[in-house]
Write a protein that holds these residues in place. Structure first.
Motif, PDB file in Angstrom:
ATOM      1  N   THR A 165       0.859  -1.184   0.000  1.00 18.26           N
ATOM      2  CA  THR A 165       0.000   0.000   0.000  1.00 18.26           C
ATOM      3  C   THR A 165       0.893   1.230   0.000  1.00 18.26           C
ATOM      4  OG1 THR A 165      -1.736  -1.141   1.244  1.00 18.26           O
ATOM      5  CG2 THR A 165      -1.811   1.258   1.221  1.00 18.26           C
ATOM      6  N   THR A 190      -1.831  -1.568  -3.820  1.00 15.37           N
ATOM      7  CA  THR A 190      -2.912  -0.609  -3.624  1.00 15.37           C
ATOM      8  C   THR A 190      -2.334   0.798  -3.614  1.00 15.37           C
ATOM      9  OG1 THR A 190      -4.272  -2.161  -2.358  1.00 15.37           O
ATOM     10  CG2 THR A 190      -4.735   0.188  -2.076  1.00 15.37           C
ATOM     11  N   SER A 192      -3.159   4.629  -2.796  1.00 15.58           N
ATOM     12  CA  SER A 192      -4.088   5.464  -2.045  1.00 15.58           C
ATOM     13  C   SER A 192      -4.206   6.824  -2.730  1.00 15.58           C
ATOM     14  CB  SER A 192      -3.606   5.627  -0.608  1.00 15.58           C
ATOM     15  OG  SER A 192      -4.420   6.541   0.095  1.00 15.58           O
ATOM     16  N   ASN A 229      -5.225  -2.021  -6.905  1.00 18.16           N
ATOM     17  CA  ASN A 229      -6.434  -1.464  -6.325  1.00 18.16           C
ATOM     18  C   ASN A 229      -6.222   0.020  -6.051  1.00 18.16           C
ATOM     19  OD1 ASN A 229      -7.322  -4.282  -5.930  1.00 18.16           O
ATOM     20  ND2 ASN A 229      -5.852  -4.269  -4.243  1.00 18.16           N
ATOM     21  N   SER A 231      -7.389   2.852  -3.170  1.00 16.09           N
ATOM     22  CA  SER A 231      -8.008   3.119  -1.879  1.00 16.09           C
ATOM     23  C   SER A 231      -8.298   4.610  -1.769  1.00 16.09           C
ATOM     24  CB  SER A 231      -7.077   2.678  -0.746  1.00 16.09           C
ATOM     25  OG  SER A 231      -7.555   3.107   0.502  1.00 16.09           O
ATOM     26  N   ALA A 233      -8.637   6.811   0.627  1.00 15.42           N
ATOM     27  CA  ALA A 233      -8.368   6.750   2.058  1.00 15.42           C
ATOM     28  C   ALA A 233      -7.519   7.941   2.483  1.00 15.42           C
ATOM     29  CB  ALA A 233      -7.667   5.439   2.412  1.00 15.42           C
TER      30      ALA A 233
END
Length: 356
Positions: A165, A190, A192, A229, A231, A233
């Motif tokens: 991430t 991932t 962000s 992915n 995110s 966030a």
């Protein structure tokens, strides 16, 4: 009101009240004197301290986190994200979760060697390793220190599953390691992305790469065959929540397989830092932002309860979930996640093993 420092997230440098540390203001008498003379806060330099831990794998038993082990090559994070829930960890070093967290960093150059030792232990049970769960493994100092790359080299050598991430497009530097791992079903990444507005991103995450650079990284990872992915966030009410549908659309266009969100979390010392940031950058809506956050968090600035801390509660949380679900259906993403393989793992070879 505290003034924002150039390319820094926090406006304050107060020490933690939890450990009876002395209260400190914005990084020392000299800088504060400069601010009085110049009329603006002075720039802070980043310093890096070498740390030599005895182990490198951190374990957790949290029921609402999808991994039980992680590696953090660095402590502190120069990205300076004002909402970062890792900020309070700096208090354990007698440093401030404010400006110290983003300017006084710790690096662990022995990480790869420590990992090799831990993976070699008899009885080690393989499960996906997480990188980027506390501070960003691809923050700016990784360019020179390359500790994250060393960790990935060990994981690639041993066919160990890995989840990354990050907020940084620096991850594409390691495509030559990640693409072969992805071909074996061993890695996912991932990115962000909090906002597509460069002005908002510049105050929320002052030293993180721009949103467009992160979306370009999503495309490059996807084109290399790496499951990627996005995110969102965190989602911050009245600051970034209006961008949800656009973010999902751009993520799908870039090749993301899944999009998920986390509502903003403000644990311990993060809440006063975030409030000060609101006063500096969004004074016109600070009260509305905090009132909505509290409605997401059971009437408090933060909810530390398992499950609800990651999803929020109440009408606002339900609305965000619904909006993201509708947008994902529209763009045909959020397919079922394919688990990373564990059956290929083989312990690292030591110097003796390479003789045979």
């Amino acid at each position: 009101m505290s003034k924002a420092r150039p390319v820094r997230g926090a406006t304050r440098n107060h020490a933690s009240a939890r450990f009876n540390l002395p209260q400190t203001e914005a990084d020392g008498d000299w800088l504060d004197a400069r601010a009085d003379i110049d009329g603006e806060p002075a720039r802070l330099k980043t310093t890096v301290t070498v740390e030599h831990p005895r182990t490198i794998i951190s374990r957790n038993t949290s029921p609402d986190i999808g991994f039980d082990r992680s590696i953090n090559p660095y402590r502190g994070c120069e990205h300076g994200c004002i909402y970062c829930f890792a900020r309070p960890s700096h208090a354990y070093h007698d440093l401030s979760p404010g400006l110290d967290f983003e300017s006084r960093l710790f690096a662990k150059p022995d990480a790869a060697a420590l990992l090799r030792t831990e993976l070699s232990k008899p009885g080690y049970l393989v499960a996906p390793m997480a990188l980027g769960t506390n501070t960003d493994p691809y923050q700016p100092i990784e360019t020179d220190w390359r500790i994250t790359r060393g960790v990935i080299e060990v994981l690639a050598e041993t066919d160990h599953p890995l989840g990354i991430t990050t907020k940084s497009d620096r991850v594409v530097r390691d495509l030559n390691l990640l693409a072969p791992m992805a071909a074996k079903g061993l890695v996912s990444v991932t990115l962000s992305i909090t906002s597509l507005d460069p002005k908002i991103a510049a105050t929320l995450e002052p030293r993180a790469p721009t949103p467009e650079r992160r979306l370009t990284a999503v495309r490059r990872l996807a084109d290399a065959g790496i499951p990627v992915n996005v995110s969102i966030a965190p989602v911050i009410p009245a600051i970034t929540d209006h961008e949800i549908e656009h973010l999902v659309a751009r993520a799908a266009e870039a090749g993301a397989q899944r999009v998920f969100f986390l509502p903003v979390r403000l644990p311990w010392e993060v809440a006063p830092l975030f409030r000060a940031w609101l006063d500096a950058h969004f004074p016109d809506r600070a009260g509305k932002v905090m009132a909505t956050i509290q409605s997401l968090r059971g009437g408090r600035d933060n909810d530390a309860g398992f499950f609800t801390r990651m999803q929020g509660q109440g009408p606002w949380a339900d609305l965000i979930r619904t909006r993201i679900a509708i947008a994902c259906r529209k763009h045909d993403i959020n397919h079922e996640r394919v688990p990373l393989r564990r059956d290929l793992f083989r312990p690292p070879r030591g110097p003796q093993g390479e003789l045979f």
